[in-house]
Design an enzyme around this catalytic site. Sequence first.
Site, PDB file in Angstrom:
ATOM      1  N   SER A  36       0.865  -1.180   0.000  1.00 36.41           N
ATOM      2  CA  SER A  36       0.000   0.000   0.000  1.00 36.41           C
ATOM      3  C   SER A  36       0.898   1.226   0.000  1.00 36.41           C
ATOM      4  CB  SER A  36      -0.866   0.007   1.254  1.00 36.41           C
ATOM      5  OG  SER A  36      -1.605  -1.187   1.323  1.00 36.41           O
ATOM      6  N   CYS A  47      -7.072  -0.889   7.305  1.00 33.82           N
ATOM      7  CA  CYS A  47      -5.961  -1.428   6.520  1.00 33.82           C
ATOM      8  C   CYS A  47      -5.068  -2.308   7.383  1.00 33.82           C
ATOM      9  CB  CYS A  47      -5.134  -0.281   5.929  1.00 33.82           C
ATOM     10  SG  CYS A  47      -3.738  -0.879   4.962  1.00 33.82           S
ATOM     11  N   ASP A  63      -8.432  -2.166   2.979  1.00 33.25           N
ATOM     12  CA  ASP A  63      -7.228  -2.471   2.199  1.00 33.25           C
ATOM     13  C   ASP A  63      -6.461  -3.460   3.076  1.00 33.25           C
ATOM     14  OD1 ASP A  63      -5.118  -2.364   0.391  1.00 33.25           O
ATOM     15  OD2 ASP A  63      -4.230  -0.592   1.307  1.00 33.25           O
ATOM     16  N   TRP A  77      -4.710  -7.510   3.836  1.00 35.11           N
ATOM     17  CA  TRP A  77      -3.985  -8.640   3.250  1.00 35.11           C
ATOM     18  C   TRP A  77      -3.691  -9.725   4.287  1.00 35.11           C
ATOM     19  CZ3 TRP A  77      -2.024  -3.635   3.700  1.00 35.11           C
ATOM     20  CH2 TRP A  77      -1.006  -3.431   4.659  1.00 35.11           C
TER      21      TRP A  77
END
Length: 671
Positions: free
Chosen positions: A431, A624, A669, A671
């Site tokens: 990011s 995030c 966002d 992961w």
Amino acid sequence: AQLDTLDLVVLVALLVGSIAYFTKGTYWAVPKDPYASSAAAMNGAAKSGKTRDIVEKMDETGKNCVIFYGSQTGTAEDYASRLAKEGSQRFGLKTMVADIEDYDYENLDKFPEDKIAFFVLATYGEGEPTDNAVEFYQFLTGEDVAFESGAGADDSPLSSLKYVAFGLGNNTYEHYNAMVRHVDAALTKLGAQRIGSAGEGDDGAGTMEEDFLAWKEPMWAALSDAMGLQEREAVYEPVFSVAEDEPKGPYSAHNPYIAPIVESHELFTVKDRNCLHMEINIAGSNLSYQTGDHIAIWPTNAGVEVDRFLQVFGLGDKRDSVINIKGIDVTAKVPIPTPTTYDAAVRYYMEVCAPVSRQFVSTLAAFAPDEASKAEIVRLGNDKDYFHEKITNQCYNIAQALQSITSKQFTAVPFSLLIEGLNKLQPRYYSISSSSLVQKDKISITAVVESVRLPGASHMVKGVTTNYLLALKQKQNGDPSPDPHGLTYSITGPRNKYDGIHVPVHVRHSNFKLPSDPSKPIIMVGPGTGVAPFRGFIQERAALAAKGEKVGTTLLFFGCRKRDEDFLYQDEFKTFQEQMGDSLKIITAFSREGSEKVYVQHRLKENASLVSDLLKQKANFYVCGDAANMAREVNLVLGHIIAEQRGMPAERGEEMVKHMRSSGSYQEDVW
Ligand code: FAD
């Protein structure tokens, strides 16, 4: 003259023809010439006996200048090429070069008046024509010369032919430049009109080039007069297309840009963990980004793992052998740019460090070095639990897994099987942690270096990309140990393409975006490296605030272990705070400072009324970082907060969050 056409020597052939010749032909073809592309086909036809008629050929291809050469060693051919190119570039002539034996010449009497023929003729040996000009020479200087029209030597049959002549000779021979002298005399006798003088270059005196240069300028002047040519500024027309080996834009997921890393430093203050801040310059690449986008980093495998892999498969000794990889089936897409070497294929293109699949291990049984290892591989392939115990839980990559089975090499494994069975080395996404408004040509990344020992495993797993970036950072900062873990990266890349701290990248656009109206409030939840895009968001809002724009409440929940160990961008946030004043609020959660572990979701709950108020003011909510735990919990907590603060049942709160997601005011966002 007595004419007997049957006696006429019908001379030779046509156009350009051979492959070498075809290359030459394109050499001076005017690129936009509509006929140029048909040259090859024409030449083929000529060679096959169809087109030996130069008049017809020039007509068909739109040429008005043919440069015949009689050449033995290639020098005359070369001069012919140069004349053709110059005629085209300086005077706009439509030129073609022709091996004199490729055309018939009994029809030279039909050569159009408004065109020009050059004869560039070498003299060979004792005044003889070159092999390719023998027939032409015999025809032209023979007793019974006669042309298609029936006209003979006495009738000035070539009165419509204008020509230019240059000879290549050697004055140490008795018959110096005999060829051009005799041909010139014969053509004149037959009524042709020479333009300029018949040039003579002297190889014996070593002045060939100078003779040529001195001859050609007055010749061009005379030719311009004769044909009414206008000299123009020579336009360069390349002969060859030269494609750069380096990939060029547009840069994409298939074509990374080799970007310079212009700055890098460590963000953690502790020794045993690393988090990198890097600035990657994309100026001049045509790459662009927007705040909230991702950058992909194309990694290089660590040297130790490349060595291990090559050793295990018996490729160590021939690691630098050049290999060509081709699909046997036309539809098989080769995942590795080729030609390459075993070393480069493994280092840059194959995911050799990843966890191993049981199925892939099974396929290696047939190529095991002995019966015992074969049996072990078959067992691993068939017994899921055994495989987990022996391979998966040990975090082995493929080479480590095979090393755990036997110390023998697996030399029988076809390299194709390895290419097929292992993934192509994948770029990793980060990011972007900068604002495109503030630094449009420099992309920041914030990456924690993966170095983990899973419970029960005998060794540390080192993340491919982040350890590579760490090595680059060390190199950039002149650290005496550029490979902190002895991983020995080939930092300069394939064919030294990455020399000087470069890394291949591409940009991926995302929907993780600030509201277009900066006065709108935002809530951000980003623990650890999850703070990355929020540093970009805050950097952007701080810059807007510094310019005097009204900036809405910008609330960040950040979490890490300890304030003085891994509080990312702590100092920068202080500066941003000065620029933004009260509109920036940072709420922290330190999981290892007190007796109880405090995470961002706890802080979120504690600040329920603030969060709820901001949502009522149409705040966007962003999350995030870790997808598995944090993001899920934050989602739940937010549902609770909404329900509780608005006096609704819990399910309503959950629905509200779902609604926020679909309307774009809740963005992740992760992961
Ligand atoms: P890898 O080699 O990919 O390994 C990753 C993990 O896989 C290891 O830690 C280990 O747990 C496991 N593993 C690897 N090999 C083995 C093995 N042989 N056996 C068992 N387990 C193994 N990261 C950031 O730090 N900052 C960011 O801002 C950021 N943004 C991201 C944004 C997006 C959209 C995505 C998808 C990911 C983001 N990431 C970010 C994560 C990042 O892309 C990488 O996944 C991360 O840096 C690890 O990459 P690596 O190549 O170093 O590790």
